[in-house]
Design a protein around this motif. Structure first.
Motif, PDB file in Angstrom:
ATOM      1  N   GLY A  33      33.186   7.617 -15.477  1.00  0.00           N
ATOM      2  CA  GLY A  33      32.688   6.807 -14.375  1.00  0.00           C
ATOM      3  C   GLY A  33      31.429   7.392 -13.768  1.00  0.00           C
ATOM      4  N   LEU A  34      31.381   7.419 -12.452  1.00  0.00           N
ATOM      5  CA  LEU A  34      30.193   7.904 -11.751  1.00  0.00           C
ATOM      6  C   LEU A  34      29.933   9.382 -12.014  1.00  0.00           C
ATOM      7  CD1 LEU A  34      28.162   6.480  -9.915  1.00  0.00           C
ATOM      8  CD2 LEU A  34      29.441   7.332  -7.935  1.00  0.00           C
ATOM      9  N   VAL A 179      32.221  -3.475  -9.897  1.00  0.00           N
ATOM     10  CA  VAL A 179      32.303  -2.633 -11.086  1.00  0.00           C
ATOM     11  C   VAL A 179      33.735  -2.141 -11.239  1.00  0.00           C
ATOM     12  CG1 VAL A 179      29.894  -1.867 -11.043  1.00  0.00           C
ATOM     13  CG2 VAL A 179      31.613  -0.608  -9.736  1.00  0.00           C
ATOM     14  N   ALA A 180      34.079  -1.741 -12.452  1.00  0.00           N
ATOM     15  CA  ALA A 180      35.451  -1.342 -12.747  1.00  0.00           C
ATOM     16  C   ALA A 180      35.700   0.142 -12.546  1.00  0.00           C
ATOM     17  CB  ALA A 180      35.792  -1.726 -14.189  1.00  0.00           C
ATOM     18  N   PHE A 181      34.719   0.856 -11.985  1.00  0.00           N
ATOM     19  CA  PHE A 181      34.923   2.286 -11.724  1.00  0.00           C
ATOM     20  C   PHE A 181      34.736   2.576 -10.241  1.00  0.00           C
ATOM     21  CE2 PHE A 181      30.441   1.746 -12.876  1.00  0.00           C
ATOM     22  CZ  PHE A 181      29.777   2.402 -11.852  1.00  0.00           C
ATOM     23  N   ASN A 182      35.206   3.722  -9.827  1.00  0.00           N
ATOM     24  CA  ASN A 182      35.154   4.124  -8.424  1.00  0.00           C
ATOM     25  C   ASN A 182      33.728   4.524  -8.049  1.00  0.00           C
ATOM     26  OD1 ASN A 182      35.507   5.183  -5.868  1.00  0.00           O
ATOM     27  ND2 ASN A 182      37.292   6.415  -6.393  1.00  0.00           N
ATOM     28  N   ALA A 186      32.503  10.571  -2.450  1.00  0.00           N
ATOM     29  CA  ALA A 186      33.470  11.527  -1.886  1.00  0.00           C
ATOM     30  C   ALA A 186      34.760  11.530  -2.703  1.00  0.00           C
ATOM     31  CB  ALA A 186      33.757  11.180  -0.427  1.00  0.00           C
ATOM     32  N   SER A 187      35.212  10.336  -3.057  1.00  0.00           N
ATOM     33  CA  SER A 187      36.431  10.225  -3.847  1.00  0.00           C
ATOM     34  C   SER A 187      36.223  10.797  -5.252  1.00  0.00           C
ATOM     35  CB  SER A 187      36.862   8.760  -3.943  1.00  0.00           C
ATOM     36  OG  SER A 187      38.001   8.625  -4.748  1.00  0.00           O
ATOM     37  N   ALA A 252      31.293  -0.362 -16.044  1.00  0.00           N
ATOM     38  CA  ALA A 252      31.265  -1.403 -15.021  1.00  0.00           C
ATOM     39  C   ALA A 252      32.174  -2.577 -15.349  1.00  0.00           C
ATOM     40  CB  ALA A 252      29.833  -1.908 -14.822  1.00  0.00           C
ATOM     41  N   VAL A 253      32.342  -2.878 -16.641  1.00  0.00           N
ATOM     42  CA  VAL A 253      33.094  -4.082 -17.016  1.00  0.00           C
ATOM     43  C   VAL A 253      34.339  -3.801 -17.854  1.00  0.00           C
ATOM     44  CG1 VAL A 253      31.095  -5.610 -16.885  1.00  0.00           C
ATOM     45  CG2 VAL A 253      31.582  -4.411 -19.024  1.00  0.00           C
TER      46      VAL A 253
END
Length: 522
Positions: A33-34, A179-182, A186-187, A252-253
């Motif tokens: 993810g991010l 989007v499908a990710f966090n 912070a998280s 994202a998808v």
């Protein structure tokens, strides 16, 4: 007398820029993810830059101009470790073929709507063998036709689909904002600190491998001491941006739970077409076929090239004379067949024994990185050793910062390489194929067996009588001969030229040719 024209900043950048187009690794990035942005930044800063800087200096030392990695390591640590370095550099390609062909099979399975092709282990392995050996047979007639095709397949099969993915991702994000990710930093940071797995760094290192192939041409760059560091910083920034956008576009998808590593890109493109331009949803099949073409062209150019790197060991008589033979098309057929046998055996284990799923894909990436990092560790050790030498040979490029800066850069690179090698023995959190202990034992056994075989080949080779009646001569490739549409780790630095022997005229007997700068390690 004419002198070779030096490359400007942009010319040298394009020599290495192919490594930015790594769409087959986007799904692996998407798993984080991010945090993929953070991982790419760290991989670029603490590993890629030290590798590129140290390799560049080693490549420009007087006496290291011919022979590539083998000569760099040999001239400092001896022929034994030089052979280990070049042998592992070649061997990683054999495992890397597996992830690349998995990507082809995944795309074909999606386009043909034939799930069994990607999920049935025996069917998948049969398809794997047909693809690999089909391309190998095609290469035995020489690489001239392949090089023309690769230039086209790179543009329409790698660059174009990557741009389509990024553009559709931007349209989707602007249109839905979901989007499908966090997306909470912070998280994400909390996840990184509490659930960090060192195994997640593996695909990010793999994305940066191969820079040493371009470092060998630094003497062709204008003002390398000033321009080369700037080239590297530019390359790292572009790589981080492109790979981050690619990985996040997939993430994202396609939720992680539904992500298939060898189909992730085509999954994402299909979802994006359906959600942004439904009327063009059929376009996913076109993109899928183009990606297959791109990867076929890429693999074709890798089958012969890296094998040629082993021929620089011929001067020291390490490899059996029988295998150092080329056909009339300058192709080392016998070594190519050995390579194919290794690929077939490893692909059987990963596809049939371990199921050929996400776990097998992850294991293939880990094996590739493990093998390649052995070469990089030896590069860093050789670099650190030569720093202490007195009356050091002249060199075109030096790592900035004097002896302190050079030691610091190489030490950071060595430590990060050792950590990454250690990470390959730890399965990722999503790895479910076998138990962690079984995974650890398999990886350890693989490394020990490969290293033992490599050292045995060296020992036997140095004990048998040397022969020089090879049917080829060798030269370092000129920069204008380098095919820029091939990923750096798939390139080769040496050109082989077949010379026909005459049985009637002893004067035409071919002897092995090396440049005067090559010296046998006693």
């Amino acid at each position: 007398m004419t002198t070779n024209k030096k490359m400007n900043f942009w010319g040298f950048f394009t020599l290495t820029a192919a490594m930015l187009m790594s769409a087959d690794e986007y799904p692996a990035f998407a798993q984080s993810g991010l945090l993929a942005v953070v991982c790419l930044f760290l991989a670029g800063l603490i590993w890629f830059l030290p590798v590129a800087l140290c390799a560049a200096e080693l490549a420009t030392i007087d006496g290291n101009n011919e022979g590539g990695v083998y000569t760099w390591v040999k001239n400092v640590l001896g022929a034994r470790w030089g052979f280990v370095a070049v042998f592992f550099q070649w061997l990683q390609i054999t495992v890397n073929f597996i992830t690349m062909i998995y990507f082809i099979i995944g795309s074909l399975s999606y386009v043909l709507k034939w799930d069994a092709l990607n999920t049935n282990p025996w069917l998948k392995w049969l398809c794997f063998l047909l693809i690999y050996w089909g391309m190998t047979a095609w290469q035995l007639g020489g690489v001239s036709n392949t090089e023309k095709i690769v230039n086209i397949s790179f543009t329409i099969g790698i660059v174009f689909p990557s741009l389509v993915l990024l553009v559709l991702g931007l349209i989707y994000l602007l249109g839905s904002g979901q989007v499908a990710f966090n997306t909470n930093w912070a998280s994400n940071w909390q996840t990184l600190t509490q659930h960090f797995s060192i195994a997640t760094i593996v695909p990010y290192i793999l994305a940066f491998t191969g820079i040493e192939a371009s470092a060998a041409y630094i003497t062709d760059l204008k003002n390398p001491r000033k321009n080369y560091p700037l080239e590297l910083l530019t390359l790292v920034i572009f790589a981080i941006v492109f790979d981050s956008l690619g990985g996040l576009s997939v993430a994202a998808v396609v939720p992680v739970a539904n992500l298939t590593l060898n189909q992730g890109v085509i999954q994402a493109v299909g979802q994006m077409f359906a959600r942004t331009i439904p009327l063009l949803h059929w376009g996913v099949n076109v993109i899928g076929l183009l990606m297959v073409l791109g990867m076929v062209g890429e693999i074709s150019s890798w089958i012969i090239g890296p094998v040629k790197s082993l021929f620089v060991t011929a001067e020291d008589g390490i490899l059996p004379h029988y295998f150092l033979h080329v056909n009339r098309h300058d192709v080392p057929v016998r070594l190519i067949l050995v390579q194919g046998l290794i690929v077939s055996v490893i692909s059987f284990l990963l596809t049939v024994v371990f199921g050929g799923n996400n776990g097998a894909y992850q294991m293939a990436m880990s094996l590739t990185v493990m093998l390649y990092l052995v070469t990089y560790i030896l590069i860093f050790v050789a670099y650190l050793r030569q720093i202490k030498q007195k009356n050091k040979p002249e060199r075109t490029f030096k790592v900035p910062g004097g002896k302190i800066g050079q030691t610091l850069v190489a030490t950071i690179g060595l430590i990060s390489s050792l950590i990454v090698v250690g990470s390959t023995f730890i399965p990722g959190s999503n790895f479910k194929a076998i138990s962690k202990l079984s995974y650890l034992l398999i990886m350890i056994a693989f490394l020990v067996v490969i290293l033992a075989i490599t050292l045995l080949i060296y020992r036997l080779g140095t004990q048998r009588p040397k022969k020089t009646d090879y049917n080829w001569k060798i030269r370092h490739r000129k920069v204008e001969d380098v095919q820029r549409t091939v990923f750096p780790q798939g390139r080769y630095q040496h050109e082989l030229k077949y010379i026909e022997k005459s049985l009637d005229d002893e004067k035409q007997k071919v002897t092995h040719y090396f440049s005067p700068s090559s010296k046998r390690d006693e």
